[in-house]
Design a protein around this motif. Structure first.
Motif, PDB file in Angstrom:
ATOM      1  N   GLN A  66       0.804  -1.221   0.000  1.00 43.68           N
ATOM      2  CA  GLN A  66       0.000   0.000   0.000  1.00 43.68           C
ATOM      3  C   GLN A  66       0.842   1.278   0.000  1.00 43.68           C
ATOM      4  O   GLN A  66       0.609   2.195  -0.795  1.00 43.68           O
ATOM      5  N   GLU A  67       1.826   1.361   0.872  1.00 39.92           N
ATOM      6  CA  GLU A  67       2.614   2.593   0.995  1.00 39.92           C
ATOM      7  C   GLU A  67       3.381   2.900  -0.291  1.00 39.92           C
ATOM      8  O   GLU A  67       3.373   4.037  -0.776  1.00 39.92           O
ATOM      9  N   ARG A  70       0.941   3.928  -3.181  1.00 46.74           N
ATOM     10  CA  ARG A  70       0.488   5.315  -3.045  1.00 46.74           C
ATOM     11  C   ARG A  70       1.607   6.299  -3.388  1.00 46.74           C
ATOM     12  O   ARG A  70       1.357   7.360  -3.973  1.00 46.74           O
ATOM     13  N   ARG A  71       2.838   5.956  -3.033  1.00 47.03           N
ATOM     14  CA  ARG A  71       3.970   6.839  -3.349  1.00 47.03           C
ATOM     15  C   ARG A  71       4.147   6.967  -4.860  1.00 47.03           C
ATOM     16  O   ARG A  71       4.290   8.074  -5.388  1.00 47.03           O
TER      17      ARG A  71
END
Length: 280
Positions: A66-67, A70-71
């Motif tokens: 997820q992180e 999103r980045r």
């Protein structure tokens, strides 16, 4: 039948720029060499590519991604601010004429050569300001809808999926497919590649993964909408077999307020593409 996402998604009509008919299933990963041609890899070739340093692994999204996802999405969209403000002006001849007229009028009104020379800089500064304002509003919308819960929007609904491209153990690219039951098509969405890993064929591999998914799930066509300014992005879609179905210079991006000043300093061209897989 194919089911769509459970909530209304802030539509992605910005597809990150990248330089660069086919079977596949939803619940499987694939190997694609970044130097590969259009042919699918055999299992033996895939095994050899695992050992290659430039091998790109396309797999389904996992919660731990997820992180990084999103980045990559955030950085890809933010790149569009200067592209839309400055490069995008080349696609707007009427706006170019209007800005030239305003610059000439500045001289006749002020009789100042200095102010007249500053007028184009002021106009370009205003374009950058409004491009940043609109695109950040759009980004905020996206990050609080489907990009906030990829599992719920893309992984759980039948007929949709989200993939990541992994290179050297790092997530370097993303793409989504969202099924549309009303016309039996699947939309290619959220494609973006980390700027440090472009030019390796990753975007094309991600695009092919969506095409494979569409064929295996019996969709009639794959569609996408984009506001990409760079021609490389459009050439990528065409290289995958997409045909441009139309375009609009009066597209309203989510986050736009359509005030007179915003309309003066922010314009965006929206192009529609379609790849027909079979006749209905």
């Amino acid at each position: 039948m194919h089911l769509s996402s459970p909530k209304m998604v802030c539509e992605t009509k910005i597809v990150a720029d990248e330089h660069d008919a086919i079977p596949g299933t939803k619940k499987e990963s694939m190997m694609w060499s970044s130097a590969a041609s259009g042919a699918a890899l055999s299992p033996a070739a895939e095994a050899r590519d695992v050992l290659r340093k430039d091998a790109v692994f396309i797999r389904e999204f996992e919660c731990g991604d997820q992180e990084e996802v999103r980045r990559i999405f955030y950085e890809g969209i933010m790149e569009r601010i200067p592209n839309t403000a400055f490069r995008g002006l080349k696609q707007q001849p009427k706006t170019q004429f209007l800005y030239a007229f305003l610059t000439v009028m500045c001289f006749f009104v002020t009789k100042s050569v200095t102010l007249t020379c500053c007028a184009p800089l002021i106009l370009m500064g205003a374009r950058y300001f409004y491009s940043r304002k609109v695109i950040q509003s759009y980004l905020d919308c996206a990050l609080h809808t489907d990009m906030a819960d990829i599992e719920a929007y893309y992984m759980k609904p039948t007929g949709s999926c989200f993939w990541v491209a992994v290179l050297d153990g790092r997530v370097v690219g993303i793409v989504a497919a969202q099924g549309r039951e009303d016309d039996n098509t699947v939309e290619l969405r959220r494609m973006s590649v980390d700027s440090h890993y472009r030019g390796k064929g990753i975007a094309k591999a991600l695009g092919r993964r969506v095409l494979e998914f569409a064929v295996r799930n019996n969709y009639a066509a794959v569609v996408l909408g984009t506001t990409a300014v760079k021609m490389a992005a459009h050439k990528l879609y065409e290289s995958l077999g997409f045909r441009r179905m139309g375009q609009s210079d009066d597209y309203t991006l989510p986050g736009m307020s359509r005030t007179p000043l915003e309309r003066l300093f922010f314009q965006i061209r929206y192009s529609r593409y379609r790849l027909q897989l079979r006749e209905e």
